[in-house]
Structure formats: C-alpha cells, structure tokens
Scaffold this active site. Structure first.
Site, mmCIF file in Angstrom:
data_model
loop_
_atom_site.group_PDB
_atom_site.id
_atom_site.type_symbol
_atom_site.label_atom_id
_atom_site.label_comp_id
_atom_site.label_asym_id
_atom_site.label_seq_id
_atom_site.Cartn_x
_atom_site.Cartn_y
_atom_site.Cartn_z
ATOM 1 N N PRO A 174 -5.422 -1.232 -5.754
ATOM 2 C CA PRO A 174 -5.897 -1.964 -4.570
ATOM 3 C C PRO A 174 -4.817 -2.024 -3.499
ATOM 4 O O PRO A 174 -3.635 -2.213 -3.796
ATOM 5 C CB PRO A 174 -6.204 -3.352 -5.122
ATOM 6 C CG PRO A 174 -6.563 -3.103 -6.548
ATOM 7 C CD PRO A 174 -5.650 -1.978 -6.993
ATOM 8 N N CYS A 175 -5.232 -1.867 -2.252
ATOM 9 C CA CYS A 175 -4.259 -1.680 -1.166
ATOM 10 C C CYS A 175 -4.323 -2.780 -0.120
ATOM 11 O O CYS A 175 -3.852 -2.603 0.995
ATOM 12 C CB CYS A 175 -4.520 -0.329 -0.490
ATOM 13 S SG CYS A 175 -6.230 -0.135 0.107
ATOM 14 N N GLN A 176 -4.867 -3.949 -0.440
ATOM 15 C CA GLN A 176 -5.008 -5.011 0.557
ATOM 16 C C GLN A 176 -3.711 -5.424 1.240
ATOM 17 O O GLN A 176 -3.721 -5.764 2.422
ATOM 18 C CB GLN A 176 -5.665 -6.251 -0.071
ATOM 19 C CG GLN A 176 -7.160 -6.138 -0.228
ATOM 20 C CD GLN A 176 -7.550 -5.422 -1.516
ATOM 21 O OE1 GLN A 176 -6.685 -4.912 -2.223
ATOM 22 N NE2 GLN A 176 -8.819 -5.392 -1.820
ATOM 23 N N PHE B 286 -1.452 -3.731 2.472
ATOM 24 C CA PHE B 286 -1.081 -2.814 3.534
ATOM 25 C C PHE B 286 -2.221 -2.561 4.512
ATOM 26 O O PHE B 286 -2.071 -1.833 5.476
ATOM 27 C CB PHE B 286 -0.657 -1.472 2.928
ATOM 28 C CG PHE B 286 0.247 -1.630 1.747
ATOM 29 C CD1 PHE B 286 1.529 -2.122 1.907
ATOM 30 C CD2 PHE B 286 -0.187 -1.305 0.478
ATOM 31 C CE1 PHE B 286 2.365 -2.278 0.811
ATOM 32 C CE2 PHE B 286 0.644 -1.453 -0.618
ATOM 33 C CZ PHE B 286 1.925 -1.949 -0.445
ATOM 34 N N ASN C 155 -3.883 6.368 -2.053
ATOM 35 C CA ASN C 155 -3.692 5.025 -1.511
ATOM 36 C C ASN C 155 -3.604 5.090 0.009
ATOM 37 O O ASN C 155 -3.707 6.172 0.602
ATOM 38 C CB ASN C 155 -2.437 4.372 -2.110
ATOM 39 C CG ASN C 155 -2.628 2.893 -2.388
ATOM 40 O OD1 ASN C 155 -2.854 2.120 -1.472
ATOM 41 N ND2 ASN C 155 -2.539 2.503 -3.654
#
Length: 372
Positions: free
Chosen positions: A106-108, A110, A148
């Site tokens: 999960p990339c929340q 950034f 990502n």
C-alpha cells in the site's frame, strides 16, 4: 545460477504436475508466483496471462477474496504480510518451479490523493514494504517484482528494501503505463530482481502503442446517471445532483470548468487558487488516454471522470476496463448490492492487468535467455 546448476524435477513431480512443471520442448523451468498485497487480483491476472502460474495471493482486506478467487485459479490468504513467514508461503509454489515473489505494498504515505492522516499511516505502510523485503530474505525466491508509486524511490524505505536484495541483479525504473497499452496516464515504479543473472532484466515495453478511451469502453451499452445495466451490475454510474447535471451538460471532452457559465462554477473555482484544479468536473476524451484511475473515479467532481459523451460519470465497469481488467471480470457476487466507495477503492488501488502481463513476459523472456 545457470542451466547446468538447475536440478531437473523428478519423474514423479513431472507426472503429478498440471500443467507440466518442465516444458519438454523448451527444456527450461516454469515460474510460480505468490502475490503479496494482491487486492482483487490485477497483478495476479496479468502474471497468469503472461504465462506465470500464481499459487496464492495475500491481502488483509476480506473484500478482495471473492474477486481474487473467482477470476484466478489461486488461493486467497487473508492475513497481514508481517504475520507471514517464508515457510508459510513455500507450499504455494509448484515443486521444481522457479519462485517469484511479487507485490505492491500500500502506497498511501506517498500518494497525492491521500493527505489526511498521512503521518499516522506512514509508519504502518512502510513496515509493509519492509515486511515484503523480510519475506524475500526468508524465502530466497529466484525472482522478485515490486510495483509502487514513483515517490517510493525517493524515500529511505526503498533503500532499505533494496538492502534485502543482496545477491540479486536488480533493475528498477518509473514506467508510464500508457506506453505499454494501459489506456490511462499512470506512472509507476517497477522493480525486477533475479538471482539468475541480468540478461533481459528490464521491463519489455515493446511496441504496444497507446490505447484510447474509445478503444477500451466505447462498445459498452449506454446508461444514464444513477442507472445500472441489467446485464452487468458493475456497469452502473453514480447519481448526479441537478447542479452537477447542468455542469456535465455544459462540459466538453477535454475541457475544464472554465468552459461553464459563471453561475455553474464552484466557490473554490471563483478564487484565484481555483486555477490549481483544472481537471475536476471534466470529461474524458474518446481519442486520448484517460486520467489516472483513482479510488474516487466514480465521482464526476473528483477528476476528469465524466464520460466523453453520455451525461454521467464513468461506470465502475468502465473504470475497471480502463485498469485493463477483462470486461467479464467478476467483482461482486450475484445479487450483491453495489457499493461505490468500496468497489472504487478496490478498482483504483489495483495494479493494471496489462502491467502484470508485461512484467510476466519480461521475466519469462529473462528465464529463456538464462536457460537457452
């Protein structure tokens, strides 16, 4: 590792495997994968289309189980990656196959679309990136791929992840997905790592050409705002308020809210800072690529998510197809109520299927170069 180093599967393994673990014609090993943070199966489905067997997908979200298992011949493991060990995953790789550990943490932290609560979530999500790296160290797969957001490469956590890849040949770069046939603007960091060598270890972008919105969704039957198509429950669009209906009628493909009469403009657009939001309340263009499909892609006011021609936001099915999911990909059980926020999140967070397919083709080509 070379072809000479590889241990040929036993006769019993070859006879029990379906499909064969070893191609008699090509005389090279196949690839088996486990997909971490698998979501609804975008990366998994692409890997399978590109010739890689996926034994399992791991995700903590129970909403992902039905779409993942209904569209992919793989096991869904509902578990936190940080609670897994390499031994837990080993059983999901076919004996004799090269092992591929894949995933998109999960990339929340950034994401420019997720500013609220960022500092609180940053530590949690960074731990997932490092958990991925820890599983690489424990499992020691021959192949690794990670996808990502581009911003990840600028943070120390990415260097920490690379530290888990000691002994691997590594390639990574930011890829514009529209260049490989994904019909939207979507920049992603893609990493490939291999213990086998460096030959061909670079994403094969080929000569795909750009695929347009028209080529992707124009054949779907028309629906109105707030309507659900009888033949496909996912082909449904959100309702529009009377004001937003007036706005979309006044919008042209590729245009902005500046095309509207002043009384239709939102309060924020009347301020000088409104110039910072040119793409909200916009329509897509038929003969161009779509904007990045986000978790809020079902809302006309959340971006350029208006249908190019019909007076509505794009449907959930159209959003999924712009993420390169097949038109018949199952997201909900028969008769299940459609929840826009939940399905928008699952679709917007998915890895585009086409990107997974290109990764798979790159890795299978890499193995072919190594083993001849």
């Amino acid at each position: 590792m070379t072809r000479a180093d590889y241990v040929m599967p036993s006769n019993s393994e070859l006879e029990a495997a379906t499909p064969p673990l070893w191609s008699i014609e090509e005389q090279r090993p196949r690839i088996s994968a486990v997909d971490l943070f698998c979501g609804v199966g975008g990366l998994t489905h692409g890997l399978v289309q590109g010739g890689i067997r996926v034994g399992a997908g791991v995700d903590i979200d129970p909403a992902c189980r039905y779409p993942f298992e209904s569209n992919n011949s793989a096991t869904f493991i509902e578990k936190d990656v940080n609670e897994l060990s390499g031994a837990d995953l080993l059983q999901h790789f076919a004996p004799g196959d090269l092992k591929l550990l894949a995933g998109c943490a999960p990339c929340q932290p950034f994401s420019t679309y997720s500013r609220s609560g960022r500092s609180k979530k940053r530590g949690l999500d960074w731990q997932l990136v490092l958990g991925f790296g820890q599983l690489v160290q424990e499992l020691k797969p021959e192949l690794v791929t990670m996808e990502n957001v581009p911003q990840l490469a600028d943070h120390a956590v990415f260097q920490d992840f690379l530290g888990h890849l000691d002994g691997y040949h590594v390639w990574h770069s930011v890829v514009e997905c529209s260049a490989i046939g994904v019909p939207q603007s979507r920049r992603r960091l893609v990493l490939l790592a291999s213990k086998l060598g460096s030959d061909g270890l670079r994403l094969d972008t080929g000569d795909y050409g750009k695929r347009t919105v028209r080529e992707t969704i124009s054949e779907l039957p028309p629906i109105m705002a707030g309507e659900q198509h009888a033949g496909d429950p996912l082909h449904t669009s959100s309702t529009l308020s009377p004001l937003n209906m007036r706005r979309i009628k006044a919008s042209r493909p590729g245009g902005t809210w500046r095309d509207w009469e002043p009384e239709l403009r939102a309060a924020c657009h009347r301020k000088e800072s409104g110039a910072s939001y040119p793409s909200v309340y916009g329509r897509m263009e038929w003969d161009a690529i779509a904007p990045t499909i986000t978790t809020q892609c079902f809302g006309y006011g959340n971006g350029r998510f208006g249908h190019p021609e019909q007076d509505r936001a794009i449907s959930l099915r159209e959003a999924a197809m712009l993420q390169t999911f097949p038109a018949d990909y199952k997201f909900v059980r028969s008769g299940e109520k459609i929840q826009f926020s939940r399905l928008g999140r699952l679709i917007g967070n998915a890895v585009p299927v086409r990107l997974g397919e290109v990764i798979a083709k790159t890795l299978t080509s890499h193995v072919k170069m190594i083993f001849g």
